[in-house]
Design an enzyme around this catalytic site. Structure first.
Site, PDB file in Angstrom:
ATOM      1  N   ASN A  98      36.647  41.592  36.684  1.00  0.00           N
ATOM      2  CA  ASN A  98      36.035  41.917  35.408  1.00  0.00           C
ATOM      3  C   ASN A  98      35.216  40.734  34.893  1.00  0.00           C
ATOM      4  O   ASN A  98      34.760  39.919  35.686  1.00  0.00           O
ATOM      5  CB  ASN A  98      37.084  42.377  34.395  1.00  0.00           C
ATOM      6  N   ARG A  99      35.063  40.600  33.595  1.00  0.00           N
ATOM      7  CA  ARG A  99      34.108  39.641  33.046  1.00  0.00           C
ATOM      8  C   ARG A  99      34.777  38.450  32.356  1.00  0.00           C
ATOM      9  O   ARG A  99      35.840  38.599  31.755  1.00  0.00           O
ATOM     10  CB  ARG A  99      33.174  40.350  32.061  1.00  0.00           C
ATOM     11  N   HIS A 124      33.428  39.884  38.252  1.00  0.00           N
ATOM     12  CA  HIS A 124      34.104  40.056  39.546  1.00  0.00           C
ATOM     13  C   HIS A 124      33.970  38.855  40.477  1.00  0.00           C
ATOM     14  O   HIS A 124      33.787  38.996  41.694  1.00  0.00           O
ATOM     15  CB  HIS A 124      33.606  41.311  40.251  1.00  0.00           C
ATOM     16  N   HIS A 200      38.785  48.042  43.625  1.00  0.00           N
ATOM     17  CA  HIS A 200      37.621  48.678  42.994  1.00  0.00           C
ATOM     18  C   HIS A 200      37.155  49.937  43.717  1.00  0.00           C
ATOM     19  O   HIS A 200      35.946  50.179  43.858  1.00  0.00           O
ATOM     20  CB  HIS A 200      36.473  47.665  42.913  1.00  0.00           C
ATOM     21  N   TYR A 202      36.108  53.741  44.192  1.00  0.00           N
ATOM     22  CA  TYR A 202      35.581  54.846  43.400  1.00  0.00           C
ATOM     23  C   TYR A 202      36.180  56.137  43.956  1.00  0.00           C
ATOM     24  O   TYR A 202      35.924  56.499  45.105  1.00  0.00           O
ATOM     25  CB  TYR A 202      34.067  54.929  43.527  1.00  0.00           C
ATOM     26  N   ASP A 266      33.767  52.460  30.355  1.00  0.00           N
ATOM     27  CA  ASP A 266      33.874  51.186  31.072  1.00  0.00           C
ATOM     28  C   ASP A 266      34.676  50.262  30.165  1.00  0.00           C
ATOM     29  O   ASP A 266      34.143  49.364  29.526  1.00  0.00           O
ATOM     30  CB  ASP A 266      32.496  50.601  31.384  1.00  0.00           C
ATOM     31  N   GLN A 304      41.233  49.218  33.931  1.00  0.00           N
ATOM     32  CA  GLN A 304      39.833  49.457  33.577  1.00  0.00           C
ATOM     33  C   GLN A 304      39.468  50.854  34.047  1.00  0.00           C
ATOM     34  O   GLN A 304      39.553  51.168  35.237  1.00  0.00           O
ATOM     35  CB  GLN A 304      38.922  48.425  34.237  1.00  0.00           C
ATOM     36  N   GLU A 331      41.000  50.513  37.745  1.00  0.00           N
ATOM     37  CA  GLU A 331      41.262  49.161  38.247  1.00  0.00           C
ATOM     38  C   GLU A 331      42.393  48.521  37.443  1.00  0.00           C
ATOM     39  O   GLU A 331      42.164  48.033  36.339  1.00  0.00           O
ATOM     40  CB  GLU A 331      39.994  48.317  38.136  1.00  0.00           C
TER      41      GLU A 331
END
Length: 367
Positions: A98-99, A124, A200, A202, A266, A304, A331
């Site tokens: 993440n950030r 990431h 991660h 999808y 998100d 997430q 996540e």
């Protein structure tokens, strides 16, 4: 001027030196080279394929209500394409998932400046996070009662700006009839460091090429979220989901909720339940048409929820083109930007301590 004997001797010495350099250089190059491959796990009920590039999951084949198998994760046909991927399809992301706002933090009096790769922030793990490196295959059991694979990666001191050497291991295992276990372990060797690993993948339970996930139903067991600013950096607040489109405490069709969020989902959910290392239910996803469902449990404090909002014109497996909302990510993780918010659960791991993160994906097929 050299005589003939001297010339022959001189040429002989040069030949020996050049040969030595080539052999030594070639050996050094070979020792650094890691083969990138695809590895399968199959327990006779369902199967998974993964690659040691980014320790990524590249396919999960599950039966539907009619016994027909489909691949339920987004991805590519070749490993080469994963090396140029910007969506993080199936990857393990880190050192900090993440950030991190401003791509910097302070730890033990030292200010660390990180590799910003999204505006002024780091996402990431930077330009070359754990999703963009070759992992070593430690163990691989393809089939049988409990097929599994373990990848390892040694992250060096200063990689993307993070402090200290870090040993990382990730294990994928098929346990039970339709269950995927993911275990992540990391050990700092010489400096305290933040660690927050995430998976991660999808998911599209209708099949990776079945269209979008907006008709799928989801339930997330999180009564609170960590709100973000315009750059998706947490503000530090922990807010209730009550009365907002983020309230997914009851099973909800995604399209009925996402319509009130122009940019889609998100966001990090603060999972309900006791804090600590006990496994707790994070989310359940249902696909009405195929009758597949997925139940996710974890020992992480957050998850997430991302609805693939920025996926656009991505050529995937079989030539199928993925667009926005082609898949969803769940996540499990520590809270984003925790290094800059003392009220968030700490992600700092000291030498002698071990970071552990578990998740279990339990699939089922309803009649």
């Amino acid at each position: 001027m050299m005589n003939k004997t001297s010339t022959v001797f001189y040429c002989f010495i040069i030949t020996i030196v050049v040969t030595f350099v080539c052999l030594w250089g070639g050996g050094a190059s070979a020792s650094k080279h890691e083969d990138i491959g695809i590895y399968e796990l199959n327990n006779g009920h369902f199967s998974l394929k993964c690659t040691n590039w980014g320790a990524a999951i590249i396919s999960v084949f599950l039966p539907d209500k009619n016994g027909e198998f489909s691949d339920v994760v987004l991805g590519y046909d070749s490993v080469k394409t994963y090396k140029n991927d910007s969506t993080y399809f199936g990857s393990v992301v880190g050192r900090v998932a993440n950030r991190i706002g401003g791509a910097q933090f302070t730890l033990n009096g030292t200010r660390y400046k990180l590799d910003a790769n999204e505006h002024q922030n780091i996402l990431h793990g930077g330009h070359r996070g754990f999703s963009d490196v070759v992992w070593k295959v430690v163990k691989h059991k393809k089939d049988g009662d409990s097929p599994r694979i373990t990848f390892s990666y040694n992250s060096y001191d200063g990689e993307a700006g993070f402090p200290g050497d870090l040993e990382v291991m990730v294990t994928y295992a098929l346990v039970g009839k339709y269950k995927l276990s993911v275990k992540m372990v990391a050990k700092p060797k010489n400096k305290a460091t933040p660690v927050n690993l995430a998976q991660h993948t999808y998911w599209n339970l209708g099949g990776h090429d079945s269209g979008d996930i907006l008709s799928e139903k989801i339930q997330i067991l999180g009564s609170h979220i960590t709100p973000t600013d315009d750059e998706l950096i947490p503000t530090g607040e922990i807010a209730s989901v009550k009365g907002t489109p983020y309230d997914l405490l009851k099973p909800s069709v995604i399209k009925n909720k996402i319509k009130d969020l122009p940019d889609g989902y998100d966001i990090n959910y603060v999972l309900d339940g006791e804090e600590g290392k006990k496994m707790k239910l994070a989310a359940i996803v249902w696909d009405k048409k195929s009758k597949r469902s997925m139940k996710l449990t974890t020992d992480a404090p957050g998850v997430q929820f991302y609805t693939g909002n920025y996926v656009k014109d991505v050529k995937g497996k079989g030539g199928y083109v993925y667009e926005a909302h082609a898949g969803l990510c769940l996540e499990t993780q520590g809270f984003p930007d925790a290094v800059n918010h003392p009220n968030f659960p700490s992600q700092i791991v000291n030498p002698g301590q071990t970071y552990k993160h578990r998740m279990l994906f339990a699939f089922s097929i309803d009649d």
